[in-house]
Design an enzyme around this catalytic site. Structure first.
Site, mmCIF file in Angstrom:
data_model
loop_
_atom_site.group_PDB
_atom_site.id
_atom_site.type_symbol
_atom_site.label_atom_id
_atom_site.label_comp_id
_atom_site.label_asym_id
_atom_site.label_seq_id
_atom_site.Cartn_x
_atom_site.Cartn_y
_atom_site.Cartn_z
ATOM 1 N N LYS A 13 0.745 -1.257 -0.039
ATOM 2 C CA LYS A 13 -0.056 0.123 -0.105
ATOM 3 C C LYS A 13 0.821 1.193 -0.060
ATOM 4 C CE LYS A 13 -2.117 -1.089 3.748
ATOM 5 N NZ LYS A 13 -1.345 -2.379 4.199
ATOM 6 N N ARG A 88 -10.236 0.390 8.634
ATOM 7 C CA ARG A 88 -9.359 -0.944 8.860
ATOM 8 C C ARG A 88 -10.537 -1.906 9.447
ATOM 9 N NH1 ARG A 88 -3.870 0.091 8.815
ATOM 10 N NH2 ARG A 88 -2.537 -1.817 9.262
ATOM 11 N N ARG A 127 11.267 -5.974 5.139
ATOM 12 C CA ARG A 127 10.905 -4.456 4.945
ATOM 13 C C ARG A 127 11.808 -3.517 5.940
ATOM 14 N NH1 ARG A 127 4.809 -2.268 5.584
ATOM 15 N NH2 ARG A 127 4.784 -3.208 7.573
ATOM 16 N N ARG A 160 10.726 -2.047 11.440
ATOM 17 C CA ARG A 160 9.745 -1.608 12.521
ATOM 18 C C ARG A 160 9.438 -2.714 13.723
ATOM 19 N NH1 ARG A 160 4.372 -0.247 9.234
ATOM 20 N NH2 ARG A 160 3.471 -1.387 10.890
ATOM 21 N N ARG A 171 -1.271 -9.546 12.985
ATOM 22 C CA ARG A 171 -1.727 -8.600 12.009
ATOM 23 C C ARG A 171 -2.474 -9.091 10.972
ATOM 24 N NH1 ARG A 171 3.804 -5.610 11.309
ATOM 25 N NH2 ARG A 171 2.529 -4.308 9.622
HETATM 26 P P1 ADP Z 1 1.022 -2.023 7.483
HETATM 27 O O1 ADP Z 1 1.686 -0.837 6.828
HETATM 28 O O2 ADP Z 1 1.840 -3.143 7.906
HETATM 29 O O3 ADP Z 1 -0.257 -2.260 7.213
HETATM 30 P P2 ADP Z 1 0.284 0.372 9.288
HETATM 31 O O4 ADP Z 1 1.447 1.149 9.311
HETATM 32 O O5 ADP Z 1 -0.919 0.658 8.573
HETATM 33 O O6 ADP Z 1 0.642 -1.074 8.924
HETATM 34 O O7 ADP Z 1 -0.512 -0.102 10.930
HETATM 35 C C1 ADP Z 1 0.278 -0.181 11.809
HETATM 36 C C2 ADP Z 1 -0.349 -0.402 13.026
HETATM 37 O O8 ADP Z 1 -1.060 0.861 13.553
HETATM 38 C C3 ADP Z 1 -1.454 -1.390 12.990
HETATM 39 O O9 ADP Z 1 -1.111 -2.845 13.235
HETATM 40 C C4 ADP Z 1 -2.501 -1.056 14.108
HETATM 41 O O10 ADP Z 1 -2.208 -1.395 15.154
HETATM 42 C C5 ADP Z 1 -2.468 0.558 13.873
HETATM 43 N N1 ADP Z 1 -3.332 1.249 12.991
HETATM 44 C C6 ADP Z 1 -2.693 1.846 11.712
HETATM 45 N N2 ADP Z 1 -4.178 2.229 11.097
HETATM 46 C C7 ADP Z 1 -5.181 1.559 11.790
HETATM 47 C C8 ADP Z 1 -6.526 1.864 11.708
HETATM 48 N N3 ADP Z 1 -6.984 2.398 10.747
HETATM 49 N N4 ADP Z 1 -7.432 1.395 12.646
HETATM 50 C C9 ADP Z 1 -6.698 0.677 13.844
HETATM 51 N N5 ADP Z 1 -5.343 0.674 13.996
HETATM 52 C C10 ADP Z 1 -4.653 1.041 12.930
HETATM 53 P P1 ADP Z 2 2.060 -1.964 3.292
HETATM 54 O O1 ADP Z 2 2.038 -0.474 3.337
HETATM 55 O O2 ADP Z 2 0.945 -2.389 2.722
HETATM 56 O O3 ADP Z 2 2.201 -2.414 4.794
HETATM 57 P P2 ADP Z 2 4.880 -1.629 1.912
HETATM 58 O O4 ADP Z 2 4.396 -0.747 0.694
HETATM 59 O O5 ADP Z 2 5.394 -1.152 3.121
HETATM 60 O O6 ADP Z 2 3.131 -2.231 2.358
HETATM 61 O O7 ADP Z 2 5.301 -3.009 1.523
HETATM 62 C C1 ADP Z 2 5.838 -4.057 2.298
HETATM 63 C C2 ADP Z 2 7.231 -4.746 1.877
HETATM 64 O O8 ADP Z 2 7.147 -5.440 0.824
HETATM 65 C C3 ADP Z 2 8.147 -3.407 1.622
HETATM 66 O O9 ADP Z 2 9.535 -3.811 2.069
HETATM 67 C C4 ADP Z 2 8.256 -3.188 0.434
HETATM 68 O O10 ADP Z 2 9.526 -2.571 -0.314
HETATM 69 C C5 ADP Z 2 8.057 -4.599 -0.376
HETATM 70 N N1 ADP Z 2 7.329 -4.499 -1.472
HETATM 71 C C6 ADP Z 2 6.359 -3.694 -1.783
HETATM 72 N N2 ADP Z 2 6.017 -4.155 -3.341
HETATM 73 C C7 ADP Z 2 6.344 -5.498 -3.516
HETATM 74 C C8 ADP Z 2 6.072 -6.137 -4.632
HETATM 75 N N3 ADP Z 2 5.420 -6.066 -5.510
HETATM 76 N N4 ADP Z 2 7.166 -7.146 -4.656
HETATM 77 C C9 ADP Z 2 8.044 -7.413 -3.704
HETATM 78 N N5 ADP Z 2 8.110 -6.742 -2.457
HETATM 79 C C10 ADP Z 2 7.390 -5.599 -2.592
#
Ligand code: ADP
Ligand code: ADP
Ligand code: ZN
Length: 218
Positions: A13, A88, A127, A160, A171
Protein backbone atom coordinates in the site's frame (compact mmCIF):
# COMPACT_ATOMS: atom_id res chain seq x y z
CA UNK A 1 -11.02 12.25 -5.54
CA UNK A 2 -11.12 10.12 -2.43
CA UNK A 3 -9.25 6.86 -2.96
CA UNK A 4 -8.52 4.03 -0.53
CA UNK A 5 -5.43 1.91 -1.10
CA UNK A 6 -6.41 -1.34 0.54
CA UNK A 7 -4.85 -4.70 1.33
CA UNK A 8 -3.25 -6.79 4.07
CA UNK A 9 -0.23 -5.53 6.02
CA UNK A 10 2.71 -5.62 3.64
CA UNK A 11 0.58 -5.73 0.49
CA UNK A 12 2.47 -2.76 -0.93
CA UNK A 13 0.00 0.00 0.00
CA UNK A 14 2.69 2.49 1.01
CA UNK A 15 4.88 1.56 -1.95
CA UNK A 16 2.05 2.14 -4.43
CA UNK A 17 0.69 5.19 -2.57
CA UNK A 18 3.99 6.97 -3.21
CA UNK A 19 3.44 6.42 -6.94
CA UNK A 20 -0.19 7.48 -6.89
CA UNK A 21 0.57 10.83 -5.24
CA UNK A 22 3.23 11.51 -7.87
CA UNK A 23 0.65 11.02 -10.62
CA UNK A 24 -2.23 12.74 -8.77
CA UNK A 25 -1.56 15.67 -6.43
CA UNK A 26 -3.60 14.51 -3.44
CA UNK A 27 -2.25 14.07 0.09
CA UNK A 28 -1.54 10.57 1.38
CA UNK A 29 -3.19 9.99 4.76
CA UNK A 30 -1.54 6.97 6.36
CA UNK A 31 -2.90 6.24 9.83
CA UNK A 32 0.05 3.99 10.77
CA UNK A 33 2.45 6.86 9.97
CA UNK A 34 0.35 9.27 12.05
CA UNK A 35 0.49 6.90 15.04
CA UNK A 36 4.24 6.31 14.69
CA UNK A 37 4.89 10.07 14.49
CA UNK A 38 2.86 10.58 17.67
CA UNK A 39 4.75 7.76 19.34
CA UNK A 40 8.10 9.37 18.48
CA UNK A 41 6.87 12.71 19.80
CA UNK A 42 5.48 11.12 22.97
CA UNK A 43 1.99 12.60 22.59
CA UNK A 44 -1.05 11.21 24.45
CA UNK A 45 -2.24 9.66 21.19
CA UNK A 46 1.13 7.97 20.71
CA UNK A 47 1.09 6.56 24.22
CA UNK A 48 -2.49 5.34 23.86
CA UNK A 49 -1.88 3.58 20.53
CA UNK A 50 1.49 2.01 21.42
CA UNK A 51 0.23 -1.19 23.07
CA UNK A 52 -2.20 -1.97 20.25
CA UNK A 53 0.45 -1.47 17.59
CA UNK A 54 3.01 -3.60 19.39
CA UNK A 55 0.46 -6.39 19.76
CA UNK A 56 -0.65 -6.18 16.10
CA UNK A 57 -4.20 -5.27 17.17
CA UNK A 58 -6.38 -2.43 15.92
CA UNK A 59 -6.32 0.88 17.74
CA UNK A 60 -9.96 1.53 18.87
CA UNK A 61 -12.26 2.78 16.09
CA UNK A 62 -13.36 6.02 17.82
CA UNK A 63 -9.77 7.13 18.31
CA UNK A 64 -8.72 6.40 14.71
CA UNK A 65 -11.85 7.88 13.18
CA UNK A 66 -11.39 11.14 15.06
CA UNK A 67 -7.76 11.43 13.92
CA UNK A 68 -8.77 10.86 10.29
CA UNK A 69 -11.67 13.33 10.45
CA UNK A 70 -9.31 15.99 11.86
CA UNK A 71 -6.84 15.30 9.07
CA UNK A 72 -9.44 15.34 6.28
CA UNK A 73 -10.71 18.68 7.55
CA UNK A 74 -7.43 20.34 6.69
CA UNK A 75 -7.28 22.57 3.60
CA UNK A 76 -5.07 20.30 1.51
CA UNK A 77 -7.77 17.58 1.54
CA UNK A 78 -10.59 19.64 -0.02
CA UNK A 79 -10.05 18.07 -3.45
CA UNK A 80 -9.49 14.59 -2.08
CA UNK A 81 -7.06 12.30 -0.31
CA UNK A 82 -5.43 8.92 -0.63
CA UNK A 83 -6.28 6.85 2.43
CA UNK A 84 -3.62 4.27 3.32
CA UNK A 85 -4.32 1.96 6.28
CA UNK A 86 -7.78 3.43 6.93
CA UNK A 87 -10.52 2.25 7.14
CA UNK A 88 -9.52 -1.02 8.78
CA UNK A 89 -12.88 -2.16 10.20
CA UNK A 90 -16.53 -1.92 9.13
CA UNK A 91 -17.32 0.73 11.78
CA UNK A 92 -14.42 2.84 10.44
CA UNK A 93 -15.71 2.44 6.86
CA UNK A 94 -19.23 3.46 7.92
CA UNK A 95 -17.85 6.45 9.81
CA UNK A 96 -15.85 7.52 6.75
CA UNK A 97 -18.78 7.10 4.34
CA UNK A 98 -21.05 9.14 6.62
CA UNK A 99 -18.42 11.85 7.14
CA UNK A 100 -17.95 12.23 3.38
CA UNK A 101 -21.69 12.03 2.64
CA UNK A 102 -22.36 14.90 5.07
CA UNK A 103 -20.09 16.98 2.84
CA UNK A 104 -21.60 15.76 -0.45
CA UNK A 105 -18.66 13.46 -1.19
CA UNK A 106 -17.98 9.73 -1.39
CA UNK A 107 -15.19 7.20 -1.86
CA UNK A 108 -14.60 7.04 -5.62
CA UNK A 109 -12.31 4.04 -5.69
CA UNK A 110 -10.90 1.29 -3.49
CA UNK A 111 -7.73 -0.16 -4.98
CA UNK A 112 -7.61 -3.67 -3.49
CA UNK A 113 -4.10 -5.15 -3.63
CA UNK A 114 -4.49 -8.93 -3.62
CA UNK A 115 -1.53 -10.69 -1.97
CA UNK A 116 -1.54 -14.16 -0.34
CA UNK A 117 -0.43 -14.54 3.29
CA UNK A 118 2.64 -16.62 2.43
CA UNK A 119 4.06 -13.77 0.33
CA UNK A 120 3.33 -11.24 3.09
CA UNK A 121 5.36 -13.08 5.72
CA UNK A 122 8.38 -13.20 3.39
CA UNK A 123 8.09 -9.52 2.47
CA UNK A 124 7.75 -8.22 6.00
CA UNK A 125 11.00 -9.84 7.13
CA UNK A 126 12.86 -7.66 4.62
CA UNK A 127 10.90 -4.44 5.03
CA UNK A 128 12.74 -1.36 6.22
CA UNK A 129 10.92 1.87 7.07
CA UNK A 130 12.07 5.48 7.28
CA UNK A 131 11.80 6.79 10.84
CA UNK A 132 10.95 10.26 9.51
CA UNK A 133 8.83 10.18 6.34
CA UNK A 134 7.47 6.61 6.46
CA UNK A 135 8.93 5.59 3.08
CA UNK A 136 9.28 1.82 2.85
CA UNK A 137 12.06 -0.25 1.32
CA UNK A 138 12.96 -3.92 1.07
CA UNK A 139 16.48 -5.24 1.71
CA UNK A 140 16.56 -7.12 -1.59
CA UNK A 141 13.59 -6.01 -3.74
CA UNK A 142 13.89 -2.23 -3.32
CA UNK A 143 16.88 -1.28 -1.15
CA UNK A 144 17.90 2.27 -0.22
CA UNK A 145 20.68 3.74 -2.36
CA UNK A 146 22.85 4.21 0.75
CA UNK A 147 22.43 1.49 3.36
CA UNK A 148 20.28 2.58 6.29
CA UNK A 149 19.53 6.05 4.86
CA UNK A 150 16.20 7.10 3.31
CA UNK A 151 16.48 8.07 -0.39
CA UNK A 152 13.65 10.54 0.00
CA UNK A 153 14.59 12.48 3.14
CA UNK A 154 18.02 11.31 4.35
CA UNK A 155 16.78 10.03 7.72
CA UNK A 156 17.51 6.68 9.32
CA UNK A 157 15.79 3.58 7.95
CA UNK A 158 14.98 0.78 10.42
CA UNK A 159 13.06 -2.46 10.81
CA UNK A 160 9.76 -1.64 12.53
CA UNK A 161 9.40 -3.43 15.89
CA UNK A 162 6.02 -4.82 14.76
CA UNK A 163 7.53 -6.35 11.60
CA UNK A 164 8.73 -9.45 13.47
CA UNK A 165 7.16 -12.72 12.33
CA UNK A 166 4.93 -13.34 15.37
CA UNK A 167 3.35 -9.86 15.21
CA UNK A 168 2.97 -10.10 11.43
CA UNK A 169 0.95 -13.30 11.90
CA UNK A 170 -1.28 -11.55 14.46
CA UNK A 171 -1.72 -8.58 12.10
CA UNK A 172 -2.71 -10.96 9.29
CA UNK A 173 -5.29 -12.61 11.55
CA UNK A 174 -6.61 -9.16 12.54
CA UNK A 175 -6.79 -8.28 8.85
CA UNK A 176 -8.83 -11.36 7.93
CA UNK A 177 -11.19 -10.95 10.89
CA UNK A 178 -11.80 -7.22 11.00
CA UNK A 179 -10.46 -5.53 7.88
CA UNK A 180 -11.10 -7.70 4.82
CA UNK A 181 -14.97 -7.53 5.14
CA UNK A 182 -14.63 -3.89 4.05
CA UNK A 183 -13.93 -5.04 0.49
CA UNK A 184 -17.41 -6.53 0.16
CA UNK A 185 -18.93 -3.38 1.68
CA UNK A 186 -17.35 -1.25 -1.07
CA UNK A 187 -17.85 -3.88 -3.75
CA UNK A 188 -21.59 -3.56 -3.19
CA UNK A 189 -21.16 0.17 -3.92
CA UNK A 190 -19.37 -0.67 -7.19
CA UNK A 191 -16.10 1.09 -6.37
CA UNK A 192 -13.59 -1.76 -5.91
CA UNK A 193 -10.76 -2.46 -8.36
CA UNK A 194 -8.92 -5.71 -7.56
CA UNK A 195 -5.26 -5.48 -8.50
CA UNK A 196 -2.93 -8.48 -8.40
CA UNK A 197 -0.30 -7.42 -5.84
CA UNK A 198 2.35 -10.03 -6.61
CA UNK A 199 4.92 -9.21 -9.30
CA UNK A 200 7.18 -6.28 -10.05
CA UNK A 201 6.47 -3.02 -8.22
CA UNK A 202 6.45 -1.16 -11.57
CA UNK A 203 3.95 -3.48 -13.21
CA UNK A 204 1.62 -3.38 -10.22
CA UNK A 205 2.01 0.41 -10.26
CA UNK A 206 0.87 0.52 -13.89
CA UNK A 207 -2.25 -1.47 -13.02
CA UNK A 208 -2.97 0.78 -10.03
CA UNK A 209 -2.68 3.95 -12.13
CA UNK A 210 -4.84 2.33 -14.84
CA UNK A 211 -7.58 1.62 -12.27
CA UNK A 212 -7.46 5.23 -11.05
CA UNK A 213 -7.60 6.64 -14.60
CA UNK A 214 -10.61 4.44 -15.33
CA UNK A 215 -12.43 5.53 -12.15
CA UNK A 216 -11.61 9.24 -12.63
CA UNK A 217 -11.55 9.91 -16.38
CA UNK A 218 -10.23 13.39 -17.24
P1 ADP B 1 0.98 -1.86 7.58
O1 ADP B 1 1.70 -0.84 6.71
O2 ADP B 1 1.83 -3.01 7.88
O3 ADP B 1 -0.35 -2.24 7.03
P2 ADP B 1 0.32 0.33 9.34
O4 ADP B 1 1.53 1.18 9.40
O5 ADP B 1 -0.77 0.76 8.43
O6 ADP B 1 0.76 -1.16 8.98
O7 ADP B 1 -0.30 0.13 10.80
C1 ADP B 1 0.50 -0.23 11.89
C2 ADP B 1 -0.38 -0.43 13.12
O8 ADP B 1 -1.05 0.81 13.44
C3 ADP B 1 -1.51 -1.44 12.96
O9 ADP B 1 -1.07 -2.76 13.21
C4 ADP B 1 -2.50 -0.94 14.01
O10 ADP B 1 -2.11 -1.30 15.32
C5 ADP B 1 -2.37 0.58 13.91
N1 ADP B 1 -3.32 1.15 12.92
C6 ADP B 1 -3.00 1.79 11.76
N2 ADP B 1 -4.10 2.17 11.11
C7 ADP B 1 -5.17 1.77 11.87
C8 ADP B 1 -6.58 1.84 11.73
N3 ADP B 1 -7.15 2.43 10.67
N4 ADP B 1 -7.33 1.30 12.71
C9 ADP B 1 -6.80 0.73 13.79
N5 ADP B 1 -5.48 0.59 13.98
C10 ADP B 1 -4.66 1.11 13.03
P1 ADP C 1 2.00 -1.88 3.25
O1 ADP C 1 2.05 -0.36 3.21
O2 ADP C 1 0.82 -2.44 2.53
O3 ADP C 1 2.14 -2.44 4.62
P2 ADP C 1 4.64 -1.73 1.95
O4 ADP C 1 4.40 -0.83 0.78
O5 ADP C 1 5.38 -1.17 3.10
O6 ADP C 1 3.26 -2.42 2.42
O7 ADP C 1 5.39 -3.04 1.41
C1 ADP C 1 5.78 -4.08 2.31
C2 ADP C 1 7.18 -4.57 1.94
O8 ADP C 1 7.14 -5.27 0.69
C3 ADP C 1 8.22 -3.46 1.75
O9 ADP C 1 9.46 -3.94 2.19
C4 ADP C 1 8.21 -3.21 0.24
O10 ADP C 1 9.46 -2.70 -0.21
C5 ADP C 1 7.96 -4.62 -0.29
N1 ADP C 1 7.19 -4.64 -1.55
C6 ADP C 1 6.22 -3.78 -1.95
N2 ADP C 1 5.72 -4.15 -3.15
C7 ADP C 1 6.38 -5.29 -3.50
C8 ADP C 1 6.32 -6.18 -4.64
N3 ADP C 1 5.48 -5.95 -5.63
N4 ADP C 1 7.15 -7.24 -4.65
C9 ADP C 1 8.01 -7.48 -3.62
N5 ADP C 1 8.11 -6.69 -2.54
C10 ADP C 1 7.32 -5.62 -2.47
ZN1 ZN D 1 12.43 9.30 4.71
Amino acid sequence: MFVIIFGPPGAGKGTQAARIVQAHPIPQVATGDIFRKNLREGTALGIESKGYMEAGKLVPDELVSKIVADRLQQDDCVAGALLDGFPRSLPQACFLDAWLAERGMAIGLVVHLVVPDSVIVERMGGRRTCTNCGATYHVSVSPTKVQGICDRCGSQVIQRPDDNEATVLTRLATYHEQTSPIVEHYRALGVVADVEGVGSIDRIGDHVIEAITKAFPV
